[in-house]
Design an enzyme around this catalytic site. Sequence first.
Site, PDB file in Angstrom:
ATOM      1  N   SER A 104       0.853  -1.199   0.000  1.00  0.00           N
ATOM      2  CA  SER A 104       0.000   0.000   0.000  1.00  0.00           C
ATOM      3  C   SER A 104       0.881   1.238   0.000  1.00  0.00           C
ATOM      4  O   SER A 104       1.663   1.463   0.941  1.00  0.00           O
ATOM      5  CB  SER A 104      -0.878   0.002   1.244  1.00  0.00           C
ATOM      6  OG  SER A 104      -1.338   1.315   1.483  1.00  0.00           O
ATOM      7  N   HIS A 119      -1.260  -1.263  -4.379  1.00  0.00           N
ATOM      8  CA  HIS A 119      -2.524  -0.901  -3.718  1.00  0.00           C
ATOM      9  C   HIS A 119      -2.564   0.609  -3.477  1.00  0.00           C
ATOM     10  O   HIS A 119      -1.673   1.176  -2.849  1.00  0.00           O
ATOM     11  CB  HIS A 119      -2.612  -1.664  -2.387  1.00  0.00           C
ATOM     12  CG  HIS A 119      -3.893  -1.471  -1.642  1.00  0.00           C
ATOM     13  ND1 HIS A 119      -5.045  -2.163  -1.954  1.00  0.00           N
ATOM     14  CD2 HIS A 119      -4.205  -0.687  -0.581  1.00  0.00           C
ATOM     15  CE1 HIS A 119      -6.008  -1.808  -1.117  1.00  0.00           C
ATOM     16  NE2 HIS A 119      -5.533  -0.910  -0.279  1.00  0.00           N
ATOM     17  N   MET A 126      -8.782   8.265  -0.493  1.00  0.00           N
ATOM     18  CA  MET A 126      -9.592   8.777   0.629  1.00  0.00           C
ATOM     19  C   MET A 126     -10.054  10.198   0.314  1.00  0.00           C
ATOM     20  O   MET A 126      -9.270  11.014  -0.174  1.00  0.00           O
ATOM     21  CB  MET A 126      -8.751   8.802   1.902  1.00  0.00           C
ATOM     22  CG  MET A 126      -8.108   7.468   2.230  1.00  0.00           C
ATOM     23  SD  MET A 126      -7.240   7.539   3.799  1.00  0.00           S
ATOM     24  CE  MET A 126      -6.437   5.933   3.830  1.00  0.00           C
ATOM     25  N   MET A 143     -12.139   4.718  -0.613  1.00  0.00           N
ATOM     26  CA  MET A 143     -12.759   5.074   0.672  1.00  0.00           C
ATOM     27  C   MET A 143     -13.367   6.449   0.470  1.00  0.00           C
ATOM     28  O   MET A 143     -12.822   7.465   0.900  1.00  0.00           O
ATOM     29  CB  MET A 143     -11.689   5.073   1.771  1.00  0.00           C
ATOM     30  CG  MET A 143     -11.238   3.678   2.155  1.00  0.00           C
ATOM     31  SD  MET A 143      -9.660   3.646   3.023  1.00  0.00           S
ATOM     32  CE  MET A 143      -8.537   3.579   1.633  1.00  0.00           C
TER      33      MET A 143
HETATM   34  C1  DX5 Z   1      -6.220   1.821   5.579  1.00  0.00           C
HETATM   35  C2  DX5 Z   1      -5.759   1.385   4.225  1.00  0.00           C
HETATM   36  C3  DX5 Z   1      -4.643   0.426   4.188  1.00  0.00           C
HETATM   37  C4  DX5 Z   1      -3.379   0.879   4.853  1.00  0.00           C
HETATM   38  C5  DX5 Z   1      -2.789  -0.346   5.477  1.00  0.00           C
HETATM   39  O1  DX5 Z   1      -7.360   2.603   5.413  1.00  0.00           O
HETATM   40  O2  DX5 Z   1      -6.840   0.781   3.526  1.00  0.00           O
HETATM   41  O3  DX5 Z   1      -4.381   0.010   2.848  1.00  0.00           O
HETATM   42  O4  DX5 Z   1      -2.427   1.435   4.006  1.00  0.00           O
HETATM   43  O5  DX5 Z   1      -1.710   0.020   6.215  1.00  0.00           O
HETATM   44  P1  DX5 Z   1      -0.985  -0.984   7.191  1.00  0.00           P
HETATM   45  O6  DX5 Z   1      -0.512  -2.141   6.366  1.00  0.00           O
HETATM   46  O7  DX5 Z   1       0.114  -0.155   7.768  1.00  0.00           O
HETATM   47  O8  DX5 Z   1      -1.996  -1.407   8.222  1.00  0.00           O
HETATM   48 ZN    ZN Z   2      -6.382  -0.091   1.520  1.00  0.00          ZN
END
Ligand code: DX5
Ligand code: ZN
Length: 224
Positions: A13, A38, A42, A73
Amino acid sequence: MILDPNSVSIAPSLLSADFSRLCEEIARIDRGGADIIHLDIMDGHFVPNITFGPPIVAKIRSCTELPFDAHLMVQSPDQFVEPFIDAGVDMISVHLESPGHLQRTLALIRDKGAKAGVVLNPATSIEGLRYILDDLDYILIMSVNPGFGGQAFIPSTIQKLQDLSNMLHEAGKPIPIQLDGGVGPANTAEVTIAGARILVAGSAIFGNPPYEEVIRQMKEAAVV
Ligand code: DX5
Ligand code: ZN
């Protein structure tokens, strides 16, 4: 085949990457064995945070040939489907909790040529997926509440992954399950045994260089 239920893919991500050097970060995870990029989108309404939109995605598209996976999101998913696909996104997932008509949004994503996914927040039951399984290419289970990287994995997610795996098995629909939030080498074995196949990891990868070493550890720990 990017959505194979019989193998485990790693999807770093970018949320935890260095935003001032995105292309370099992408090239490093690409060389390090990542399978999917990924992208956490947001809008400041559905979640409190804001990240980036289609113009930035279009700019970073040339940094890799790996598939781009947009996790929306946002409050109004329909309005973003076409702009992100035009920017070069290959997979789009929409929250079951977003306002609107989910089945229509999924059909729109497929109609525009991308893979369609649905995301469930930790408190949302898998029951809402039952009648849209034919409209889905993948399912994203959140193992943290969306909005931020670096949060702790919510333990009840394991039971949810098992329940969803059973539901898909009983329905005869081998749809790959993606998992997002607090995932890394330490829990890769447990989550893959429970059925997760596309592992999203932000802080576990970008917070622990060298990236290729974390990706290698996750692939090694995966149980399929
Ligand atoms: C949170 C995101 C994730 C985030 C995960 O809203 O959807 O993709 O980047 O981060 P880690 O792996 O640090 O929990
Ligand atoms: Zn995510």
